[in-house]
Design a protein around this motif. Structure first.
Motif, short mmCIF file in Angstrom:
data_model
loop_
_atom_site.label_atom_id
_atom_site.label_comp_id
_atom_site.label_asym_id
_atom_site.label_seq_id
_atom_site.Cartn_x
_atom_site.Cartn_y
_atom_site.Cartn_z
N LEU A 191 -8.82 4.34 18.76
CA LEU A 191 -8.82 5.84 17.75
C LEU A 191 -10.84 6.04 17.86
O LEU A 191 -11.36 4.99 18.25
N ASP A 192 -10.71 7.14 17.91
CA ASP A 192 -12.13 7.78 17.60
C ASP A 192 -13.11 6.70 16.70
O ASP A 192 -12.70 6.69 15.50
N SER A 193 -14.09 6.48 17.58
CA SER A 193 -14.92 5.35 16.24
C SER A 193 -15.28 6.44 15.15
O SER A 193 -15.37 5.68 13.98
N ALA A 194 -15.88 7.72 15.57
CA ALA A 194 -16.39 8.18 13.98
C ALA A 194 -14.98 8.53 13.46
O ALA A 194 -15.45 8.68 11.89
N ILE A 216 -4.26 3.02 -1.50
CA ILE A 216 -2.81 2.93 -1.52
C ILE A 216 -2.06 2.99 -0.10
O ILE A 216 -2.67 3.91 0.08
N ALA A 217 -1.45 2.04 -0.12
CA ALA A 217 -0.47 2.24 1.43
C ALA A 217 0.96 2.88 1.17
O ALA A 217 1.92 1.85 0.66
N ILE A 218 1.62 4.25 2.46
CA ILE A 218 2.51 4.12 1.49
C ILE A 218 3.59 4.46 3.26
O ILE A 218 2.87 5.29 4.12
N GLY A 219 4.35 3.81 3.19
CA GLY A 219 5.10 3.59 4.45
C GLY A 219 4.79 3.27 6.20
O GLY A 219 4.91 4.39 6.93
N SER A 220 4.07 2.59 5.54
CA SER A 220 3.28 2.15 7.20
C SER A 220 4.03 0.41 7.14
O SER A 220 3.51 -0.11 6.46
N THR A 221 3.64 0.15 8.34
CA THR A 221 4.48 -1.49 7.88
C THR A 221 2.70 -2.43 8.15
O THR A 221 3.37 -3.29 8.30
N LEU A 222 1.94 -1.72 7.89
CA LEU A 222 0.74 -2.05 8.30
C LEU A 222 0.74 -3.09 9.96
O LEU A 222 0.12 -4.16 9.98
N GLU A 223 1.56 -2.70 10.65
CA GLU A 223 0.93 -3.69 11.96
C GLU A 223 0.09 -2.85 13.35
O GLU A 223 0.37 -3.54 13.98
N VAL A 224 -0.20 -1.74 12.61
CA VAL A 224 -0.53 -1.23 14.08
C VAL A 224 -2.21 -1.17 13.43
O VAL A 224 -2.61 -0.85 12.44
N GLU A 225 -2.97 -1.77 14.10
CA GLU A 225 -4.34 -1.72 13.80
C GLU A 225 -6.02 -1.05 15.03
O GLU A 225 -4.34 -1.14 15.59
N PRO A 226 -6.45 -0.32 15.04
CA PRO A 226 -6.67 -0.80 13.56
C PRO A 226 -6.88 -0.03 12.10
O PRO A 226 -7.22 -0.77 11.10
N ALA A 227 -6.06 0.62 11.70
CA ALA A 227 -5.69 1.00 10.80
C ALA A 227 -5.16 0.79 9.67
O ALA A 227 -5.57 0.62 8.55
N ALA A 228 -4.44 -0.47 10.40
CA ALA A 228 -3.65 -1.38 8.92
C ALA A 228 -4.98 -2.02 8.26
O ALA A 228 -4.80 -2.28 6.87
N SER A 229 -6.47 -2.33 8.88
CA SER A 229 -6.86 -3.32 8.42
C SER A 229 -8.20 -2.74 6.93
O SER A 229 -8.59 -2.68 6.56
N LEU A 230 -7.84 -1.05 7.16
CA LEU A 230 -8.58 -0.78 5.76
C LEU A 230 -7.97 -0.79 4.59
O LEU A 230 -9.01 -0.84 3.65
N CYS A 231 -6.79 -1.87 4.73
CA CYS A 231 -6.28 -2.43 3.26
C CYS A 231 -7.35 -3.18 3.08
O CYS A 231 -7.73 -3.40 1.77
N ARG A 232 -7.79 -3.83 4.17
CA ARG A 232 -8.72 -5.26 3.20
C ARG A 232 -10.28 -4.44 3.01
O ARG A 232 -10.83 -4.78 2.31
N VAL A 233 -10.63 -3.89 4.11
CA VAL A 233 -11.93 -3.23 3.75
C VAL A 233 -12.04 -2.51 2.27
O VAL A 233 -12.61 -2.95 1.31
N ALA A 234 -10.73 -1.96 2.32
CA ALA A 234 -11.04 -1.58 0.60
C ALA A 234 -10.59 -2.49 -0.47
O ALA A 234 -11.36 -2.48 -1.41
N VAL A 235 -9.99 -3.85 -0.42
CA VAL A 235 -9.40 -5.04 -1.32
C VAL A 235 -11.53 -5.86 -1.51
O VAL A 235 -11.60 -6.05 -2.35
#
Length: 249
Positions: free
Chosen positions: A166-169, A185-204
């Motif tokens: 992913l583009d680092s910026a 809110i995470a919608i319609g994602s398996t949350l298996e593809v990183e690093p995008a899924a890790s945004l859930c933990r960043v938020a929490v």
């Protein structure tokens, strides 16, 4: 819904599942593209795409008639746009490349396309970008693997394929948005593809409440204030209304 109370900043991570009601198949579901034909995943691997002309020809043939070109936004896309129009600070972080959030009414500046956009095509050599419709017209005219008309290089939809980073910026901006949200809110994602899924933990970790809307379990369910498995087309409008009602509760 206690998690909906007092929310003014909402970040939304969307995956392929939000677009299935628009007629765009997801990848890993029971009727997913890769479930039905695992070899299709080869078309989404950067190394294969760059080294094998046959893969590129298959890719362009598959995408030239893809339903995403004519798909219309659905109730979930429109509900998120309505939430923004109601005055909340809404930001959409999408793994999708179909542009349906923008077409559904969310301003382009409020949508961060983590994996790029199929609406543009880029030359991997000279990096010239052009609307994909121009390249698709060449495919329709008989070019199976259209090359860059400026330098002869390989053309690719301006999207992230497997094996690319992913583009680092872009990802840094996504992280900042996630960390600033009251509700993620995470919608319609398996949350298996990183690093995008890790945004859930960043938020929490930054104090946000996490709500996951997905038919199947995800690796981040244990962090969620609520996991919703009802169809996305009914769940998202209900969630958005709850957030609006929560402002005055």
């Amino acid at each position: 819904m206690e998690w909906a109370r007092g929310v003014t900043r909402v970040s939304v991570l969307t995956g392929a599942g939000i677009s299935t009601d628009s007629g765009i198949p997801d990848f890993r579901g029971p009727d997913g593209v890769w479930t039905k034909n695992p070899r299709m995943a080869d078309l989404f691997t950067y190394r294969n795409y760059m080294t094998d002309q046959a893969v590129r020809e298959q890719f362009w043939a598959a995408y030239s008639g893809h339903t995403a070109w004519t798909a219309e936004p659905n109730a979930a896309h429109r509900a998120l746009a309505d939430l923004d129009r109601a005055g909340l600070a809404v930001r959409v972080l999408t793994q999708n490349i179909d542009g349906l959030h923008q077409r559904g009414g969310t301003p382009d500046r409020k949508v961060l396309e983590l994996h790029g956009s199929m609406r543009n095509t880029v030359c991997v050599g000279c990096e010239v970008s052009q609307p994909s419709e121009k390249v698709l017209a060449r495919v329709a005219a008989g070019e199976k693997d259209p090359a860059c008309q400026d330098c002869g290089g390989i053309l690719k939809l301006d999207v992230i394929l497997f094996g690319q980073y992913l583009d680092s910026a872009v990802f840094a901006k996504a992280g900042a948005i996630a960390a600033a949200s009251h509700l993620f809110i995470a919608i319609g994602s398996t949350l298996e593809v990183e690093p995008a899924a890790s945004l859930c933990r960043v938020a929490v970790d930054a104090g946000a409440r996490l709500v996951i809307v997905n038919r199947d379990p995800t690796p981040y369910d244990h962090l969620a204030a609520e996991v919703i498995t009802e169809p996305i087309g009914t769940a998202v409008p209900r969630i958005c209304q709850a957030v609006l009602d929560g402002r005055t509760a």
